[in-house]
Design a protein around this motif. Structure first.
Motif, PDB file in Angstrom:
ATOM      1  N   ALA A   1       0.858  -1.185   0.000  1.00 25.53           N
ATOM      2  CA  ALA A   1       0.000   0.000   0.000  1.00 25.53           C
ATOM      3  C   ALA A   1       0.890   1.229   0.000  1.00 25.53           C
ATOM      4  O   ALA A   1       1.874   1.290   0.742  1.00 25.53           O
ATOM      5  CB  ALA A   1      -0.915   0.011   1.223  1.00 25.53           C
ATOM      6  N   GLY A   2       0.520   2.192  -0.824  1.00 27.25           N
ATOM      7  CA  GLY A   2       1.207   3.466  -0.827  1.00 27.25           C
ATOM      8  C   GLY A   2       0.830   4.250   0.423  1.00 27.25           C
ATOM      9  O   GLY A   2       0.025   3.799   1.246  1.00 27.25           O
ATOM     10  N   PRO A   3       1.390   5.427   0.587  1.00 29.65           N
ATOM     11  CA  PRO A   3       1.145   6.220   1.798  1.00 29.65           C
ATOM     12  C   PRO A   3      -0.338   6.519   2.026  1.00 29.65           C
ATOM     13  O   PRO A   3      -1.045   6.957   1.121  1.00 29.65           O
ATOM     14  CB  PRO A   3       1.925   7.505   1.533  1.00 29.65           C
ATOM     15  N   HIS A   4      -0.763   6.252   3.259  1.00 29.04           N
ATOM     16  CA  HIS A   4      -2.146   6.479   3.662  1.00 29.04           C
ATOM     17  C   HIS A   4      -2.201   6.511   5.180  1.00 29.04           C
ATOM     18  O   HIS A   4      -1.196   6.248   5.848  1.00 29.04           O
ATOM     19  CB  HIS A   4      -3.067   5.380   3.112  1.00 29.04           C
ATOM     20  N   LEU A   5      -3.367   6.802   5.716  1.00 25.44           N
ATOM     21  CA  LEU A   5      -3.579   6.691   7.153  1.00 25.44           C
ATOM     22  C   LEU A   5      -5.015   6.291   7.399  1.00 25.44           C
ATOM     23  O   LEU A   5      -5.864   6.361   6.504  1.00 25.44           O
ATOM     24  CB  LEU A   5      -3.231   7.991   7.896  1.00 25.44           C
ATOM     25  N   HIS A   6      -5.264   5.844   8.622  1.00 22.67           N
ATOM     26  CA  HIS A   6      -6.608   5.486   9.069  1.00 22.67           C
ATOM     27  C   HIS A   6      -6.949   6.425  10.219  1.00 22.67           C
ATOM     28  O   HIS A   6      -6.136   6.612  11.123  1.00 22.67           O
ATOM     29  CB  HIS A   6      -6.670   4.026   9.536  1.00 22.67           C
ATOM     30  N   THR A   7      -8.122   7.026  10.187  1.00 22.78           N
ATOM     31  CA  THR A   7      -8.490   7.971  11.245  1.00 22.78           C
ATOM     32  C   THR A   7      -9.122   7.287  12.440  1.00 22.78           C
ATOM     33  O   THR A   7      -9.058   7.806  13.554  1.00 22.78           O
ATOM     34  CB  THR A   7      -9.467   9.053  10.721  1.00 22.78           C
ATOM     35  N   ARG A   8      -9.738   6.119  12.228  1.00 19.88           N
ATOM     36  CA  ARG A   8     -10.507   5.475  13.296  1.00 19.88           C
ATOM     37  C   ARG A   8      -9.896   4.192  13.825  1.00 19.88           C
ATOM     38  O   ARG A   8     -10.341   3.688  14.851  1.00 19.88           O
ATOM     39  CB  ARG A   8     -11.925   5.167  12.792  1.00 19.88           C
ATOM     40  N   SER A   9      -8.919   3.645  13.163  1.00 17.72           N
ATOM     41  CA  SER A   9      -8.448   2.301  13.512  1.00 17.72           C
ATOM     42  C   SER A   9      -6.934   2.226  13.604  1.00 17.72           C
ATOM     43  O   SER A   9      -6.218   2.970  12.947  1.00 17.72           O
ATOM     44  CB  SER A   9      -8.899   1.295  12.451  1.00 17.72           C
TER      45      SER A   9
END
Length: 173
Positions: free
Chosen positions: A60-68
């Protein structure tokens, strides 16, 4: 597949997913997803998949999860992670836990395949996301499919980021 009872006061039930029940979603680099448990099957507790990466392939390329939070257990091979602004390499048997809102990316190191158990908690129903990635990778949806996923960032709690430090050399093949 036996599913867990939602948190409604019912007697809890265990989730059992047998190998023959696992849905497999192929990816173009020779890897793929083994869809183990979506959030709905766990009463929202977690989502889990097994990810196989071809040699040197991005997971996976750069990302984030706000809830998990996202847990990665490296079952085989070696995986490079970008965690915040720091690169680190983790081999078989290693574990990485990424807290909510931390930018991250990962992929198999050049010349190595990798197998990971990936768990997102609390769970988000993401099997649709993984299926769309498989279709886009096979050309069924192409960039339209990937753009459609970008439009669904909130639904899947996958918020894509432009992080130039992650740009890796493409893998031939």
């Amino acid at each position: 597949m036996t599913t867990m009872a939602p948190n409604t006061g019912e007697t809890p039930r265990a989730l059992v997913v047998r190998a023959e029940e696992v849905e497999h979603v192929p990816l173009p680099h020779g890897g793929g997803f083994g869809l183990l448990a979506d959030a709905a099957a766990t009463g929202g507790a977690l989502g889990a998949n097994r990810l196989t990466l071809g040699a040197g392939a991005d997971g996976a390329g750069p990302h984030l999860h706000t809830r998990s939070s996202e847990l990665f257990h490296v079952l085989d091979g070696t995986v490079e992670f970008l965690l915040g602004g720091t690169r680190t390499t983790v081999g078989a048997g290693g574990l990485v836990v990424v807290p909510p809102r931390m930018p991250h990316a990962f992929g198999a190191v050049r010349g190595s395949t990798a197998e990971l158990l990936v768990v997102l908690t609390p769970g988000v129903d993401r099997f649709g996301y993984f299926r769309a990635l498989g279709r886009a990778g096979r050309g069924a949806e192409g960039l339209v499919g990937l753009a459609g996923l970008a439009a669904e960032q909130e639904r899947y709690d996958v918020h894509f980021l432009d992080v130039p430090e992650w740009r890796r050399a493409p893998v031939a093949g």
